[in-house]
Motif scaffolding. Structure first.
Motif, PDB file in Angstrom:
ATOM      1  N   TRP A 128     -13.268 -12.098  12.143  1.00 41.03           N
ATOM      2  CA  TRP A 128     -14.023 -11.960  10.891  1.00 41.03           C
ATOM      3  C   TRP A 128     -15.133 -10.926  11.040  1.00 41.03           C
ATOM      4  N   ASP A 129     -15.291 -10.107  10.009  1.00 40.23           N
ATOM      5  CA  ASP A 129     -16.292  -9.040  10.063  1.00 40.23           C
ATOM      6  C   ASP A 129     -16.869  -8.821   8.657  1.00 40.23           C
ATOM      7  N   PRO A 130     -18.151  -9.141   8.482  1.00 43.22           N
ATOM      8  CA  PRO A 130     -18.743  -8.986   7.144  1.00 43.22           C
ATOM      9  C   PRO A 130     -18.891  -7.522   6.743  1.00 43.22           C
ATOM     10  N   LYS A 131     -18.726  -6.601   7.686  1.00 41.58           N
ATOM     11  CA  LYS A 131     -18.862  -5.175   7.373  1.00 41.58           C
ATOM     12  C   LYS A 131     -17.500  -4.465   7.379  1.00 41.58           C
ATOM     13  N   LEU A 132     -16.437  -5.260   7.292  1.00 39.03           N
ATOM     14  CA  LEU A 132     -15.081  -4.712   7.311  1.00 39.03           C
ATOM     15  C   LEU A 132     -14.896  -3.604   6.261  1.00 39.03           C
ATOM     16  N   ASN A 154      -8.673 -16.323  14.688  1.00 39.61           N
ATOM     17  CA  ASN A 154      -8.649 -17.665  14.086  1.00 39.61           C
ATOM     18  C   ASN A 154      -8.074 -17.593  12.677  1.00 39.61           C
ATOM     19  N   PRO A 155      -7.481 -18.698  12.214  1.00 40.17           N
ATOM     20  CA  PRO A 155      -6.764 -18.670  10.932  1.00 40.17           C
ATOM     21  C   PRO A 155      -7.584 -19.130   9.728  1.00 40.17           C
ATOM     22  N   ASP A 156      -8.870 -19.409   9.892  1.00 41.35           N
ATOM     23  CA  ASP A 156      -9.661 -20.002   8.813  1.00 41.35           C
ATOM     24  C   ASP A 156      -9.686 -19.096   7.579  1.00 41.35           C
ATOM     25  N   ARG A 157      -9.109 -19.600   6.477  1.00 44.01           N
ATOM     26  CA  ARG A 157      -8.942 -18.746   5.295  1.00 44.01           C
ATOM     27  C   ARG A 157     -10.232 -18.559   4.519  1.00 44.01           C
ATOM     28  N   THR A 158     -11.107 -19.570   4.588  1.00 43.41           N
ATOM     29  CA  THR A 158     -12.357 -19.479   3.826  1.00 43.41           C
ATOM     30  C   THR A 158     -13.556 -19.721   4.724  1.00 43.41           C
ATOM     31  N   LEU A 159     -14.689 -19.306   4.227  1.00 42.42           N
ATOM     32  CA  LEU A 159     -15.936 -19.436   4.963  1.00 42.42           C
ATOM     33  C   LEU A 159     -16.960 -20.063   4.006  1.00 42.42           C
ATOM     34  N   PRO A 160     -17.419 -21.294   4.298  1.00 43.18           N
ATOM     35  CA  PRO A 160     -18.381 -21.922   3.390  1.00 43.18           C
ATOM     36  C   PRO A 160     -19.707 -21.156   3.382  1.00 43.18           C
ATOM     37  N   GLY A 168     -12.532 -15.843   4.607  1.00 42.87           N
ATOM     38  CA  GLY A 168     -12.656 -15.991   6.051  1.00 42.87           C
ATOM     39  C   GLY A 168     -11.671 -15.078   6.765  1.00 42.87           C
ATOM     40  N   ASN A 169     -11.564 -15.249   8.083  1.00 39.22           N
ATOM     41  CA  ASN A 169     -10.690 -14.349   8.850  1.00 39.22           C
ATOM     42  C   ASN A 169      -9.232 -14.476   8.426  1.00 39.22           C
ATOM     43  N   GLY A 170      -8.816 -15.678   8.043  1.00 36.97           N
ATOM     44  CA  GLY A 170      -7.429 -15.871   7.597  1.00 36.97           C
ATOM     45  C   GLY A 170      -7.102 -15.010   6.384  1.00 36.97           C
ATOM     46  N   ALA A 171      -8.111 -14.765   5.545  1.00 34.78           N
ATOM     47  CA  ALA A 171      -7.904 -13.916   4.364  1.00 34.78           C
ATOM     48  C   ALA A 171      -7.729 -12.459   4.778  1.00 34.78           C
ATOM     49  N   ILE A 172      -8.451 -12.042   5.808  1.00 30.57           N
ATOM     50  CA  ILE A 172      -8.303 -10.672   6.329  1.00 30.57           C
ATOM     51  C   ILE A 172      -6.916 -10.524   6.975  1.00 30.57           C
ATOM     52  N   LEU A 173      -6.501 -11.550   7.716  1.00 26.61           N
ATOM     53  CA  LEU A 173      -5.167 -11.530   8.333  1.00 26.61           C
ATOM     54  C   LEU A 173      -4.082 -11.465   7.260  1.00 26.61           C
ATOM     55  N   ALA A 178       0.259  -8.733   4.542  1.00 24.64           N
ATOM     56  CA  ALA A 178       0.873  -8.205   3.323  1.00 24.64           C
ATOM     57  C   ALA A 178       1.192  -6.707   3.481  1.00 24.64           C
ATOM     58  N   ALA A 179       0.319  -6.005   4.201  1.00 23.11           N
ATOM     59  CA  ALA A 179       0.480  -4.555   4.337  1.00 23.11           C
ATOM     60  C   ALA A 179       1.500  -4.169   5.408  1.00 23.11           C
TER      61      ALA A 179
END
Ligand code: MG
Length: 268
Positions: A128-132, A154-160, A168-173, A178-179
């Motif tokens: 996960w990277d907030p500056k992605l 890590n597969p966590d899709r969301t970040l509270p 979360g990182n799962g969303a970036i993955l 998809a790409a």
């Protein structure tokens, strides 16, 4: 529902411990934090602190513990970024890695891997990277399409957050998947790699090790899949209603680590 009696905790000589929602919530320690670690040291019960959070280094966690009155060593802490780098170094020593996220980049360098700036890489490791940036997503996409192995910390899709759930990182993955049409190999809970790394680091065997966590789907299910017994506390992500409705059954349930410390401390 049936849980194991507290006396069965006598069999447990090692713990894999999740941090957020178990030991603290955000910056606030949960009740009984200091006493819990006193009990672990007194018995002694071996432990490793395992987190899917790939954005912080072990040193940053050590400082957080110190601010809450608990002394731990950097080696006591396993982050998904650290285990990712350890995994790559074990299967391909000195490999070149295109890494996303500060924690992942630091871990790659610490394990004597080559940090790629794009163009060529054997692995793409994504934390996960907030500056992605779009440029980073593009580099990662091109490298994976060119054959680099795709690994997710890590597969966590969301970040509270205070504002609600953020990507979360799962969303970036998912974006990279998809790409590229390539599915990432995941290191963090509930996958096995984190649990295996913790057991190896402690020299512990599955029969005498338990996972202590607050998330049924990651900590508890992952611990069970790795062959460990599991201790669930109600101070974090999942509450009693969720526990009652879930097919995931921990071995022990405690209100918090204070209640766990009391039950364990009462056994001779
Ligand atoms: Mg947690």
């Amino acid at each position: 529902m049936k849980y194991q009696p507290p006396e069965a905790l006598r069999d447990i000589h090692a713990l894999v411990i999740d941090m957020d929602g178990v030991l603290w919530r955000g910056d606030d320690p949960l009740p009984g934090l200091v006493g819990f670690f006193e009990l672990l040291r007194e018995r002694p019960i071996a432990f490793r602190l395992a987190t899917n959070n790939a954005s912080k280094s072990p040193r940053q966690f050590v400082d957080k513990f110190a601010s809450l009155g608990v002394k731990v060593a950097p080696d006591d802490i396993l982050t998904s970024a650290g285990v990712t780098a350890q995994h790559i170094a074990a299967i391909a020593p000195g490999a070149s890695v295109y890494a996303i996220g500060d924690g992942t980049r630091q871990a790659v360098l610490k394990h004597s891997l080559h940090l790629s700036s794009g163009e060529q890489a054997d692995f793409v490791a994504v934390g996960w990277d907030p500056k992605l940036t779009y440029k980073e997503l593009s580099e990662a996409t091109l490298l994976i399409r060119a054959g680099a192995k795709f690994i997710g910390t890590n597969p966590d899709r969301t970040l509270p957050s205070e504002r609600g759930l953020l990507p979360g990182n799962g969303a970036i993955l998912a974006c990279l998947q998809a790409a590229t049409d390539v599915e990432p190999f995941i290191i963090g809970k509930p996958e096995r790699a984190m649990f295996d790394a913790a057991l190896a680091a402690m020299g512990a065997d599955v029969a005498h090790t338990a996972m202590l966590g607050d998330r049924l789907e990651t900590d508890i299910l992952g611990g069970q899949n790795a062959g460990l017994r599991t201790i669930f506390v109600l101070t974090g992500a999942s509450d009693e209603a969720e526990l009652a409705a879930s097919p995931v059954r921990p071995d022990w349930v405690f209100k918090d680590i204070q209640e766990l410390t009391r039950a364990w401390g009462a056994l001779s």
